[in-house]
Design an enzyme around this catalytic site. Structure first.
Site, PDB file in Angstrom:
ATOM      1  N   LYS A 103       0.861  -1.185   0.000  1.00 35.14           N
ATOM      2  CA  LYS A 103       0.000   0.000   0.000  1.00 35.14           C
ATOM      3  C   LYS A 103       0.895   1.231   0.000  1.00 35.14           C
ATOM      4  CE  LYS A 103      -4.177  -1.521   2.387  1.00 35.14           C
ATOM      5  NZ  LYS A 103      -5.004  -1.311   3.589  1.00 35.14           N
TER       6      LYS A 103
ATOM      7  N   HIS B  81      -8.164  -0.887  14.937  1.00 33.77           N
ATOM      8  CA  HIS B  81      -7.953   0.327  14.149  1.00 33.77           C
ATOM      9  C   HIS B  81      -9.211   1.175  13.967  1.00 33.77           C
ATOM     10  CE1 HIS B  81      -3.979  -1.227  13.519  1.00 33.77           C
ATOM     11  NE2 HIS B  81      -3.651  -0.273  12.660  1.00 33.77           N
TER      12      HIS B  81
ATOM     13  N   GLU C 136       1.852  -2.623  16.939  1.00 35.88           N
ATOM     14  CA  GLU C 136       1.538  -3.441  15.747  1.00 35.88           C
ATOM     15  C   GLU C 136       2.080  -4.861  15.932  1.00 35.88           C
ATOM     16  OE1 GLU C 136      -0.407  -2.276  13.377  1.00 35.88           O
ATOM     17  OE2 GLU C 136      -0.112  -0.097  13.300  1.00 35.88           O
TER      18      GLU C 136
ATOM     19  N   GLU D  20      -7.246  -6.364  -0.197  1.00 32.69           N
ATOM     20  CA  GLU D  20      -8.183  -6.194   0.922  1.00 32.69           C
ATOM     21  C   GLU D  20      -9.640  -6.414   0.536  1.00 32.69           C
ATOM     22  OE1 GLU D  20      -7.030  -3.135   3.630  1.00 32.69           O
ATOM     23  OE2 GLU D  20      -8.863  -3.312   4.805  1.00 32.69           O
TER      24      GLU D  20
HETATM   25  N1  LIG Z   1       1.521   1.366   3.705  1.00 36.03           N
HETATM   26  C1  LIG Z   1       1.049   0.760   4.751  1.00 36.03           C
HETATM   27  O1  LIG Z   1       0.604  -0.381   4.685  1.00 36.03           O
HETATM   28  C2  LIG Z   1       1.087   1.467   6.073  1.00 36.03           C
HETATM   29  C3  LIG Z   1       0.835   0.754   7.243  1.00 36.03           C
HETATM   30  C4  LIG Z   1       0.930   1.421   8.452  1.00 36.03           C
HETATM   31  C5  LIG Z   1       1.285   2.763   8.489  1.00 36.03           C
HETATM   32  N2  LIG Z   1       1.523   3.424   7.318  1.00 36.03           N
HETATM   33  C6  LIG Z   1       1.934   4.840   7.324  1.00 36.03           C
HETATM   34  O2  LIG Z   1       3.185   4.945   7.981  1.00 36.03           O
HETATM   35  C7  LIG Z   1       3.312   6.261   8.485  1.00 36.03           C
HETATM   36  C8  LIG Z   1       3.913   6.197   9.868  1.00 36.03           C
HETATM   37  O3  LIG Z   1       5.167   5.588   9.792  1.00 36.03           O
HETATM   38  P1  LIG Z   1       6.232   5.703  10.995  1.00 36.03           P
HETATM   39  O4  LIG Z   1       5.551   5.428  12.260  1.00 36.03           O
HETATM   40  O5  LIG Z   1       7.399   4.899  10.595  1.00 36.03           O
HETATM   41  O6  LIG Z   1       6.532   7.265  11.036  1.00 36.03           O
HETATM   42  P2  LIG Z   1       7.658   8.191  10.358  1.00 36.03           P
HETATM   43  O7  LIG Z   1       8.051   7.712   9.042  1.00 36.03           O
HETATM   44  O8  LIG Z   1       7.151   9.582  10.475  1.00 36.03           O
HETATM   45  O9  LIG Z   1       8.894   8.033  11.360  1.00 36.03           O
HETATM   46  C9  LIG Z   1       8.767   8.451  12.696  1.00 36.03           C
HETATM   47  C10 LIG Z   1       9.881   9.416  13.093  1.00 36.03           C
HETATM   48  O10 LIG Z   1      11.087   8.690  13.281  1.00 36.03           O
HETATM   49  C11 LIG Z   1      12.154   9.253  12.508  1.00 36.03           C
HETATM   50  N3  LIG Z   1      13.021   8.138  12.179  1.00 36.03           N
HETATM   51  C12 LIG Z   1      12.766   7.138  11.297  1.00 36.03           C
HETATM   52  N4  LIG Z   1      13.724   6.202  11.391  1.00 36.03           N
HETATM   53  C13 LIG Z   1      14.599   6.608  12.328  1.00 36.03           C
HETATM   54  C14 LIG Z   1      15.772   6.041  12.873  1.00 36.03           C
HETATM   55  N5  LIG Z   1      16.214   4.824  12.527  1.00 36.03           N
HETATM   56  N6  LIG Z   1      16.445   6.750  13.813  1.00 36.03           N
HETATM   57  C15 LIG Z   1      15.971   7.954  14.221  1.00 36.03           C
HETATM   58  N7  LIG Z   1      14.845   8.522  13.773  1.00 36.03           N
HETATM   59  C16 LIG Z   1      14.172   7.848  12.829  1.00 36.03           C
HETATM   60  C17 LIG Z   1      11.469   9.930  11.362  1.00 36.03           C
HETATM   61  O11 LIG Z   1      12.252  10.951  10.831  1.00 36.03           O
HETATM   62  C18 LIG Z   1      10.200  10.476  12.040  1.00 36.03           C
HETATM   63  O12 LIG Z   1      10.493  11.670  12.694  1.00 36.03           O
HETATM   64  C19 LIG Z   1       1.932   6.900   8.431  1.00 36.03           C
HETATM   65  O13 LIG Z   1       1.907   7.843   7.402  1.00 36.03           O
HETATM   66  C20 LIG Z   1       1.014   5.740   8.100  1.00 36.03           C
HETATM   67  O14 LIG Z   1      -0.097   6.126   7.325  1.00 36.03           O
HETATM   68  C21 LIG Z   1       1.439   2.803   6.136  1.00 36.03           C
HETATM   69 ZN   LIG Z   2      -1.671   0.378  12.176  1.00 38.75          ZN
END
Ligand SMILES: NC(=O)c1ccc[n+]([C@@H]2O[C@H](COP(=O)([O-])OP(=O)(O)OC[C@H]3O[C@@H](n4cnc5c(N)ncnc54)[C@H](O)[C@@H]3O)[C@@H](O)[C@H]2O)c1
Ligand SMILES: [Zn+2]
Length: 376
Positions: free
Chosen positions: A160, A265, A202, A254
């Protein structure tokens, strides 16, 4: 209503080396590589895919600072010609204006049909870069290098991709599978603790929806996970990826089974979109949502009180919130948000509910009155 019970967890040998999970999607099969230090193998792994020389590493400011150089060096060593596209950290980068700026930079670097994109970062970068890859020149290859726990166990697997509109999250997007996912566990060492714990929400979800053995393991070894013990982390992340791969392999778009990934969720999203706006990370909101879904499961599906308590305790031990106290107007707003969710029809909301830990049913219709009662 459908049910699923795949408590297929078998003891896996603890290997210090890399683990490989494959995602079964016919000719679009791909592998998820899991191990510490894999970033330095990015170039050689991409080489195996037979991709063109030119590529772009899309990353955010926080991740670029720490890891872009290592990724670029590895790509150079393997003979690729990478450019780095940096976007601001945070959800606001999942926007069409950032997509456009990525396209411009890809064009400037003369990426062509055989070129590829590396998504280096968390879920934001993965969703954005995947969408850019899906649409640039009608689709070029992309490789996910997830650097948050949430991205490693969830968003980087399953295809996705997309961005947000002002009107709502993830309203623009597509299903577009990566060619490879490379999880370098060493990157988790710099991840803020709060982000790590949010990712655990998760991880725990996979135990509840699919694998009672994984849930028991988390109960036993949560402390090791919190200390980033390498062997435990490798095993647990690999198991989560296996579960997601199996679910996605059976239901890529899905139309059925994939719905189980939404356990917790419906309520979680409603919290994010109404009362919890900006207050909770996604993982925190779905932690509350999963505990609420467990309670609802006890009411309508006979999940035992003991199991509800095990679920609540595990989230608590991970230092995640398990309840939210609401005044009447907040309750109303939360309720309205839930009704806007796509799973609502004719006075009933469809839920994923647990019969027992490791076994859920999806599409279970719960009358709105019951949910109202529960929230009160
Ligand atoms: N495609 C899918 O199936 C799916 C599933 C779940 C969530 N999502 C999406 O994922 C997003 C959330 O992802 P997330 O929680 O990874 O958030 P994110 O990508 O914003 O990362 C969280 C924070 O951590 C920092 N960061 C990332 N890796 C790091 C590292 N190794 N060291 C230090 N800092 C680091 C980033 O810069 C950011 O500030 C949402 O937009 C959500 O919609 C997509
Ligand atoms: Zn989720």
């Amino acid at each position: 209503m459908h049910s699923v019970n795949f408590d297929t967890h078998q003891p896996v040998p603890i290997l210090r080396a890399m683990r490989v999970v494959s995602v079964p999607l016919g000719e679009r099969n791909y592998s998820i590589l899991i191990g510490a230090g894999l970033l330095s193998k990015l170039g050689t792994e991409c080489k195996k895919l037979g991709l063109g020389q030119r590529c772009a590493v899309i990353t955010d400011a926080n991740v670029e600072r720490r890891y872009a150089q290592r990724a670029v060096a590895s790509l150079h060593r393997a003979g690729f010609d990478p450019t780095v596209i940096r976007v601001p950290a945070g959800e606001t980068s999942k926007s069409l204006s950032v997509v456009e700026s990525c396209y411009d930079q890809l064009a400037r670097h003369r990426l062509e049909r055989k070129s590829f994109i590396v998504a280096l970062g968390g879920g934001v970068v993965g969703d954005l870069a995947g969408f850019v890859a899906a649409t640039y020149l009608r689709g070029i290859a992309f490789v996910q290098v997830p650097t948050t726990l949430l991205a490693q166990v969830d968003s980087s697997v399953g295809g996705k991709v997309g961005v947000n509109l002002k009107a709502g999250k993830n309203l623009i997007g597509s299903f577009y599978q990566p060619r490879l996912v490379l999880c370098d566990l060493a990157t988790l060492r710099t991840l803020p603790r709060r982000e790590f714990r949010a990712g655990l929400a998760e991880v725990i979800k996979y135990g509840i929806i699919f694998d009672a053995g994984l849930f028991r393991r988390l109960e036993r070894e949560l402390d090791k996970l919190l200390k980033l013990d390498r062997a435990t982390l490798t095993d647990v992340i690999a198991r989560c990826c296996e579960i997601k791969a199996q679910v996605v392999g059976q239901d890529e778009t899905e139309s059925g089974l994939r719905a189980i990934l939404n356990f917790g969720h419906t309520i979680g999203h409603a919290i994010e979109n109404s009362v919890g706006y900006g207050r909770y990370l996604h993982g925190e909101a779905i932690s509350i949502g999963q505990v609420a879904a467990a309670r609802l499961s006890a009411r309508v599906l006979g999940l035992t009180d003991r199991e509800v308590e095990r679920v609540r305790r595990l989230f608590r031990r991970a230092d995640l919130p398990t309840q939210i106290s609401l005044n009447a107007s907040q309750r109303h707003r939360l309720f309205q948000a839930m009704k806007l969710d796509k799973k609502v029809s004719q006075g009933e909301i469809r839920f994923v509910l647990a019969e027992s830990i490791g076994r859920v049913r999806w599409g279970w219709k719960v009358p709105i009155g019951v949910i109202k009662e529960m929230l009160e």
